[in-house]
Write an enzyme that holds these catalytic residues in place. Structure first.
Site, mmCIF file in Angstrom:
data_model
loop_
_atom_site.group_PDB
_atom_site.id
_atom_site.type_symbol
_atom_site.label_atom_id
_atom_site.label_comp_id
_atom_site.label_asym_id
_atom_site.label_seq_id
_atom_site.Cartn_x
_atom_site.Cartn_y
_atom_site.Cartn_z
ATOM 1 N N CYS A 117 -3.623 7.520 -4.939
ATOM 2 C CA CYS A 117 -3.228 5.865 -4.833
ATOM 3 C C CYS A 117 -1.856 5.478 -4.879
ATOM 4 O O CYS A 117 -0.852 6.031 -6.208
ATOM 5 C CB CYS A 117 -3.872 4.983 -5.493
ATOM 6 N N CYS A 173 1.089 -1.368 -0.487
ATOM 7 C CA CYS A 173 0.461 -0.210 0.149
ATOM 8 C C CYS A 173 1.024 1.142 0.132
ATOM 9 O O CYS A 173 2.078 1.630 0.764
ATOM 10 C CB CYS A 173 -0.609 -0.040 1.133
#
Length: 333
Positions: free
Chosen positions: A254, A91
């Protein structure tokens, strides 16, 4: 106060997207590697994830990171990434949040102007270089795992949408990259419900008919993200609406999605070798990315992405679980 657990956390947000950085109360998860720890957590400890990210302690777009001892000799920490969709291999926004928390809490040796933090993740080693001024983490540049374009110009039949064309790319997770204009949907938050529905339909169709699998680690598989590009995007300045399973938008641009997009832009010849990509989120926040090296993943050409973004500490907390709590693993509504 009565509690079966006391779980300590530093809460952050990265360009709008939360990361609950768990600093204590979980213990060491079994496994010799972070990939093995991730699988053990999925199989035996997933109730801790839902306790921390689902309601009432979290929300439908919650994300977090559980600190673990490093699994390599020179690593500072290991990290398990948790969110409402499960445990991610990697992530990017979460790593930026973790690095910011580690610096500002003094949990790593801090040097100025840059502090390098070596993190072991289920997808591999990543390095976070934190720009520090007077002890404050100003920004983080993440050297991510290798990113590669899995396939271009794929087509899938999607209920309610017809034939959808997409590129599949990997940047720590798999991303289906779709031109939003080809679906006849405007890049406007007023239409977010229609965009979200389209993303979930596309995700389901891809996983049914052409589920992606990582070329070197079959434990990393499936498409849980659809990156919709604003049709007004340019090769070096993109805007995305990123739909994630089971039904929410990434508030940040992101990190792994920007890595995947960067690999796709290079695969299509849209960017020069070290040209910087500006990646904007659906709420208007920004990451900057560039390829700092080339490599291969399996038999595919790949790049090593460097992603720069900012995170802020929003709070510290001890999360408790009263033995009479009717929701010992949280709930979804």
């Amino acid at each position: 106060m009565r509690s079966n657990r006391i779980i300590s956390a530093i809460d952050t947000h990265t360009e709008g997207m939360p990361t609950r950085v768990i600093t204590g109360g979980i213990g060491t998860v079994p496994g010799d590697t972070m990939a093995a720890k991730r699988m053990h957590f999925i199989e035996h400890l997933d109730g801790l994830r839902t306790l921390l990210v689902d309601e009432p302690r979290g929300h439908a777009s919650m994300s977090g990171a559980i600190l673990q001892p490093a699994t390599t000799e020179d690593g500072h920490y290991g990290v398990l990434f948790i969110e409402v969709s499960g445990l991610l291999p990697m992530c990017g926004h979460g790593t930026i949040g973790v690095a910011t928390a580690l610096v500002e809490a003094g949990m790593v040796p801090v040097t100025e102007p840059v502090t390098d933090i070596r993190l072991d993740t289920p997808a591999g080693r990543v390095v976070a270089s934190v720009a520090v001024t007077d002890g404050h983490a100003d920004s983080v540049t993440l050297r991510n795992v290798p990113a590669y374009c899995d396939s271009l110009d794929n087509e899938v039949e999607v209920s309610g949408l017809g034939t959808v064309r997409y590129d599949m790319s990997y940047g720590g997770n798999f991303y289906a990259i779709v031109d939003l204009g080809k679906l006849g949907l405007p890049y406007e938050r007023a239409h977010k419900d229609r965009i979200l529905d389209a993303g979930l339909r596309i995700m389901a169709a891809i996983n049914e008919f052409r589920r992606p699998v990582h070329l070197e680690d079959e434990r990393i598989a499936g498409c849980k993200h659809v990156l919709f590009l604003d049709p007004a995007s340019e090769p070096a300045h993109t805007r995305n609406a990123l739909v994630a399973h089971p039904g929410w938008f990434d508030r940040s641009p992101c990190g792994t999605g920007t890595s995947a997009l960067l690999a796709r832009q290079h695969a299509r010849g849209l960017l020069a070798d070290d040209q910087v990509l500006r990646s904007d989120s659906f709420i208007g926040t920004t990451f900057h990315a560039r390829a700092v090296d080339t490599t291969t993943v399996g038999d595919r050409p790949a790049i090593v992405p460097a992603i720069t973004g900012r995170a802020w500490v929003t709070g510290t907390a001890n999360y408790l679980l009263d033995p009479t709590d009717p929701f010992p693993e949280g709930f979804r509504f």
